[in-house]
Design an enzyme around this catalytic site. Structure first.
Site, PDB file in Angstrom:
ATOM      1  N   ASP A  19      41.571  47.191  18.778  1.00  0.00           N
ATOM      2  CA  ASP A  19      40.794  46.349  19.685  1.00  0.00           C
ATOM      3  C   ASP A  19      41.616  45.203  20.270  1.00  0.00           C
ATOM      4  OD1 ASP A  19      40.811  45.343  17.037  1.00  0.00           O
ATOM      5  OD2 ASP A  19      39.062  44.090  17.405  1.00  0.00           O
ATOM      6  N   HIS A  20      42.911  45.205  19.973  1.00  0.00           N
ATOM      7  CA  HIS A  20      43.831  44.224  20.557  1.00  0.00           C
ATOM      8  C   HIS A  20      44.907  44.883  21.421  1.00  0.00           C
ATOM      9  CE1 HIS A  20      42.472  40.728  18.044  1.00  0.00           C
ATOM     10  NE2 HIS A  20      41.925  41.750  17.415  1.00  0.00           N
ATOM     11  N   HIS A  64      37.658  36.721  18.286  1.00  0.00           N
ATOM     12  CA  HIS A  64      36.332  37.321  18.050  1.00  0.00           C
ATOM     13  C   HIS A  64      35.268  36.231  18.068  1.00  0.00           C
ATOM     14  CE1 HIS A  64      37.339  41.494  17.020  1.00  0.00           C
ATOM     15  NE2 HIS A  64      38.431  41.002  16.458  1.00  0.00           N
ATOM     16  N   ASP A  90      43.641  37.437  14.810  1.00  0.00           N
ATOM     17  CA  ASP A  90      42.595  37.527  13.803  1.00  0.00           C
ATOM     18  C   ASP A  90      42.976  36.818  12.507  1.00  0.00           C
ATOM     19  OD1 ASP A  90      41.188  39.032  15.597  1.00  0.00           O
ATOM     20  OD2 ASP A  90      41.267  40.907  14.469  1.00  0.00           O
ATOM     21  N   HIS A 111      46.051  39.172   7.458  1.00  0.00           N
ATOM     22  CA  HIS A 111      45.156  40.159   8.065  1.00  0.00           C
ATOM     23  C   HIS A 111      45.902  41.483   8.216  1.00  0.00           C
ATOM     24  CE1 HIS A 111      41.833  41.593  10.513  1.00  0.00           C
ATOM     25  NE2 HIS A 111      42.636  41.829  11.534  1.00  0.00           N
ATOM     26  N   HIS A 147      45.997  46.161  15.682  1.00  0.00           N
ATOM     27  CA  HIS A 147      44.669  46.771  15.639  1.00  0.00           C
ATOM     28  C   HIS A 147      44.212  47.215  17.033  1.00  0.00           C
ATOM     29  CE1 HIS A 147      43.588  44.901  11.473  1.00  0.00           C
ATOM     30  NE2 HIS A 147      44.274  46.024  11.375  1.00  0.00           N
ATOM     31  N   HIS A 151      48.796  41.543  16.988  1.00  0.00           N
ATOM     32  CA  HIS A 151      48.866  42.526  15.909  1.00  0.00           C
ATOM     33  C   HIS A 151      48.396  43.880  16.416  1.00  0.00           C
ATOM     34  CE1 HIS A 151      44.695  41.138  15.625  1.00  0.00           C
ATOM     35  NE2 HIS A 151      44.406  42.136  14.824  1.00  0.00           N
TER      36      HIS A 151
END
Length: 252
Positions: free
Chosen positions: A55-56, A163, A125, A108, A53, A51
């Site tokens: 941090d990915h 995470h 996530d 999410h 975001h 996805h």
């Protein structure tokens, strides 16, 4: 024999690295530095993205510059600027010895996908150990359907969440499902792992079915807790799940 390794990034992210002989993949590289440090002079056969975001995906520009010929598989979402292959529900990704089925798992985010192969799941996530992702874009009905889909995978499926939230998720799970013996054992294992500085992941579908309250929102004991919190019995599965997710959002 395949090697599966969580590469720590940021405060609590894991970038997954899977290797079998000369074939390897990297999943959700939110930071290029730990990937490059781990791989050294080697290069992966592919990069998988679940996805959009930051941090990915924030490691993609540097990794793509380093390895311009390495394919990058990602959801069909313009917020992911760098991708060589856009994939969605029903697509198949073949890399080295692996054949990944692409699963749409909105909740999410709306374009969130997971990659599933040979009892191995990269779920981003959507599913966490003892928890699930926040609903930033999707609806409770969408997330519940996505979790139902993942929970239906074989029990021995290895689940690669992204995470290290298990210890904090455990506190909420115990508040919701305090008499669950399987959960109590998992919490003890998590405390021991974290005490040694080790990851609590991967987990398995069987463990999550037994311990994760978000996969157990139909359980009578959890429904009873929700009824006490809401002051009425949830009208259906979606209301029960939505109440559980809302409770977790406010839990401290």
């Amino acid at each position: 024999m395949a090697r599966l390794e969580p590469i720590p990034a940021y405060q609590d992210n894991y970038i997954w690295f899977l290797q079998d002989g000369e074939s390897s993949i990297v999943v959700d590289p939110g930071d290029a530095a730990p990937v490059l440090a781990r791989l050294g002079d080697a290069r992966p056969n592919a990069i998988l993205i679940t996805h959009h975001h930051w941090d990915h995906i924030d490691g993609l520009p540097e990794l793509h510059a380093r390895w311009p010929d390495v394919p990058i598989f990602a959801p069909d979402d313009p917020r992911i600027a760098i991708a060589t292959h856009r994939v969605t529900e029903g697509d198949v990704v073949e890399i080295g010895p692996w054949r990944f089925d692409v699963l749409a798992v909105p909740g999410h985010t709306l374009s969130h996908i997971a990659y599933s192969t040979d009892q191995l799941l990269f779920c981003g996530d959507t599913l966490f150990s003892l928890g699930c992702g926040r609903l930033f874009e999707g609806t409770p009905a969408q997330m519940l359907a996505s979790l139902d889909r993942l929970a239906a995978l074989p029990g021995d499926t290895t689940v690669c969440c992204t995470h290290e939230y298990t210890a904090s998720n455990a506190r909420f799970a115990l508040a919701v499902d305090p008499a669950n013996a399987a959960l109590q054992r998992r919490v003890e294992d998590v405390a021991a792992l974290r005490g040694r500085g080790e990851p609590t992941l991967p987990t398995t579908i069987a463990s999550e079915r037994a311990c994760n309250p978000f996969l157990r929102s139909d359980a009578p004991e959890i429904r009873s807790m929700l009824e006490q919190r809401l002051g009425h019995s949830p009208a259906d599965r979606v209301e029960a799940f939505a109440a559980l997710r809302s409770w977790k959002d406010d839990f401290r």
